[in-house]
Design a protein around this motif. Structure first.
Motif, PDB file in Angstrom:
ATOM      1  N   ILE A 137      56.184  23.740  39.838  1.00 39.85           N
ATOM      2  CA  ILE A 137      55.733  24.850  40.679  1.00 39.85           C
ATOM      3  C   ILE A 137      56.487  24.806  42.010  1.00 39.85           C
ATOM      4  CG2 ILE A 137      53.758  25.816  41.907  1.00 39.85           C
ATOM      5  CD1 ILE A 137      51.993  24.561  39.691  1.00 39.85           C
ATOM      6  N   GLN A 164      57.298  29.345  47.049  1.00 35.26           N
ATOM      7  CA  GLN A 164      57.117  30.626  46.365  1.00 35.26           C
ATOM      8  C   GLN A 164      55.632  30.936  46.142  1.00 35.26           C
ATOM      9  OE1 GLN A 164      59.527  31.512  42.958  1.00 35.26           O
ATOM     10  NE2 GLN A 164      61.348  30.520  43.823  1.00 35.26           N
ATOM     11  N   VAL A 165      54.822  29.895  45.970  1.00 36.06           N
ATOM     12  CA  VAL A 165      53.373  30.111  45.908  1.00 36.06           C
ATOM     13  C   VAL A 165      52.891  30.678  47.239  1.00 36.06           C
ATOM     14  CG1 VAL A 165      51.115  28.992  45.688  1.00 36.06           C
ATOM     15  CG2 VAL A 165      53.002  28.290  44.204  1.00 36.06           C
ATOM     16  N   VAL A 200      54.999  33.189  43.094  1.00 34.98           N
ATOM     17  CA  VAL A 200      54.512  32.370  41.985  1.00 34.98           C
ATOM     18  C   VAL A 200      52.990  32.424  42.022  1.00 34.98           C
ATOM     19  CG1 VAL A 200      54.272  30.031  41.079  1.00 34.98           C
ATOM     20  CG2 VAL A 200      56.510  30.840  41.828  1.00 34.98           C
ATOM     21  N   THR A 260      52.215  33.543  36.598  1.00 37.55           N
ATOM     22  CA  THR A 260      53.479  32.843  36.350  1.00 37.55           C
ATOM     23  C   THR A 260      53.239  31.615  35.482  1.00 37.55           C
ATOM     24  OG1 THR A 260      54.166  33.533  38.576  1.00 37.55           O
ATOM     25  CG2 THR A 260      55.525  31.874  37.458  1.00 37.55           C
ATOM     26  N   CYS A 289      52.009  22.042  33.871  1.00 39.11           N
ATOM     27  CA  CYS A 289      52.455  22.680  35.116  1.00 39.11           C
ATOM     28  C   CYS A 289      52.083  21.760  36.272  1.00 39.11           C
ATOM     29  CB  CYS A 289      51.779  24.032  35.306  1.00 39.11           C
ATOM     30  SG  CYS A 289      52.155  25.255  34.023  1.00 39.11           S
TER      31      CYS A 289
END
Length: 429
Positions: free
Chosen positions: A284, A288-289, A294, A298, A313
């Motif tokens: 991850i 971007q989270v 994300v 995603t 993940c």
């Protein structure tokens, strides 16, 4: 209910629930259930030990104390004769943390002094000598815990560390006293209480020491420590004839499986590397989270592409990378966004029929377990078999179609923990 536990996170709750259920006698310990937060109603009939999992480890002091006292009131209403305040075997906290304040608040509510404080768990390498906490052969401050993203532990002297959090002085029972037996430990704790010491660090370097301490704690109202401190407590009740002991039946969980890892510990990162050799994994991108590019969708898309192979993940990273991200976005903000990401993913997986979830990391486990219990309309989690020391299978929901979870503390488990967890959940030995 005989023993009530207030645990400051979900992995620690399943850890001590496993200890109480397993016990040290052929009877198999106590009939134990784990609860997601303080239950809204009475405990199921026949439960001898109840473990309330809170998500209070990193909470502000006032909030942690309020949650813990509320848990205490519920446990006392269930008839509990002994209360355990459970924190991590690596004493995860900060100088402004809540272990000391919660311990003192519970002691005041129960009228207790000279209360044991012992996070030792020798089975996984946590020992206390001269009041200092070791992880394997290293002091806590040199074990990697100094790099913890939320609770960096830089002082292994538990007396000194705990004193920064407590209103009163902190006592110490050294190993030579423990070696003299339960009566000597009980006398030392009574003397500490007489000297105005509410909490008292007790040395322990082996399971035999924990059994000695457990015998000394027969009948005391409050105990604090890691899961190891509970090792000798069930047999006090079983030998007195107050508990029947025994374990409940375990129903294996069939169906699709997924793994979600939010721990940054060295052990978890090694387990991810091991799993990645033969299974699909998704790293991850935390920035971007934070940017919103994300999302749970995603992760779900990746998991769906690899549904037959139990994909993983993870947001785990090396300490220097984690620090850079925290410095950029804020530690609490990052933690909250990742918790929400994993909880949303878990809820969606249940809706898609997933029945085996393996979760790594204390904060991540708490977020996911709360989401799963809410989705299943359940407050109690049944204990299943042990996967690795300190990590049992938890079953949630109906007996004929349960959801199985494994909540793994970051530093726990063998290198092949993820594969092993999936096998045990499915009913393999």
């Amino acid at each position: 209910m005989l023993i009530g536990v207030i645990a400051d996170d979900f992995t620690g709750a399943s850890d001590i629930a496993n200890t109480l259920a397993r016990g040290t006698l052929p009877e198999g310990g106590l009939r134990t259930a784990q609860f997601s937060g303080v239950p809204s109603g009475p405990a199921p009939a026949g439960i001898e030990a109840g473990v309330i999992a809170l998500k209070s480890r990193s909470a502000p002091v006032e909030e942690a104390v309020a949650q813990s006292v509320a848990a205490l009131h519920w446990l006392k209403a269930q008839g509990c004769q002994q209360i355990i305040f459970k924190y991590c075997s690596t004493f995860d906290s900060t100088p402004a943390g809540n272990i000391g304040p919660v311990g003192e608040a519970l002691a005041a509510a129960l009228g207790a002094t000279g209360v044991v404080a012992c996070p030792a768990f020798p089975a996984v390498g946590r020992t206390i000598y001269q009041g200092h906490l070791f992880v394997q052969d290293r002091l806590l401050s040199e074990s990697g815990m100094q790099n913890h993203p939320l609770t960096p532990m830089t002082d292994p002297d538990l007396r000194r560390f705990l004193a920064r959090q407590c209103l009163g002085p902190v006592g110490h029972v050294p190993l030579p006293v423990v070696a003299r037996g339960a009566a000597a430990v009980a006398a030392a704790l009574a003397a500490a209480g007489g000297a105005g010491q509410v909490l008292c660090i007790v040395d322990a370097v082996s399971d035999a020491d924990l059994l000695t301490i457990g015998a000394a704690l027969d009948g005391v109202p409050l105990v604090t420590g890691g899961s190891g401190i509970a090792l000798g407590l069930p047999r006090n009740f079983i030998r007195a004839g107050a508990a029947q002991g025994g374990t409940g039946a375990f129903t294996p969980a069939a169906g699709a499986a997924a793994i979600l890892a939010g721990s940054c510990s060295g052990a978890t990162r090694g387990q991810i590397d091991h799993y990645a050799r033969t299974h699909p994994v998704y790293a991850i991108d935390v920035p971007q989270v934070m940017a919103g590019t994300v999302t749970a969708e995603t992760l779900l898309a990746f998991i769906a592409r690899h549904q037959e192979t139990a994909p993983l993940c993870y947001s785990s990273g090396a300490p220097e990378v984690v620090r850079q991200i925290q410095d950029r976005f804020g530690r609490e903000t990052v933690a909250a966004r990742l918790d929400a990401l994993f909880a949303d993913t878990a809820r969606a997986l249940l809706e898609r029929g997933y029945r085996r979830l393996v979760i790594a990391g204390g904060e991540t486990s708490g977020a996911v377990a709360q989401a799963v219990c809410a989705a299943q309309g359940a407050e109690a989690m049944a204990l299943g078999p042990e996967i690795d020391p300190g990590v049992p299978v938890l079953s949630v929901g109906s007996a004929d179609a349960p959801v199985a979870m494994a909540l793994k503390s970051g530093n726990f488990g063998a290198p092949d923990f993820f594969e092993k967890a999936l096998r045990v959940m499915a009913g393999a030995a």
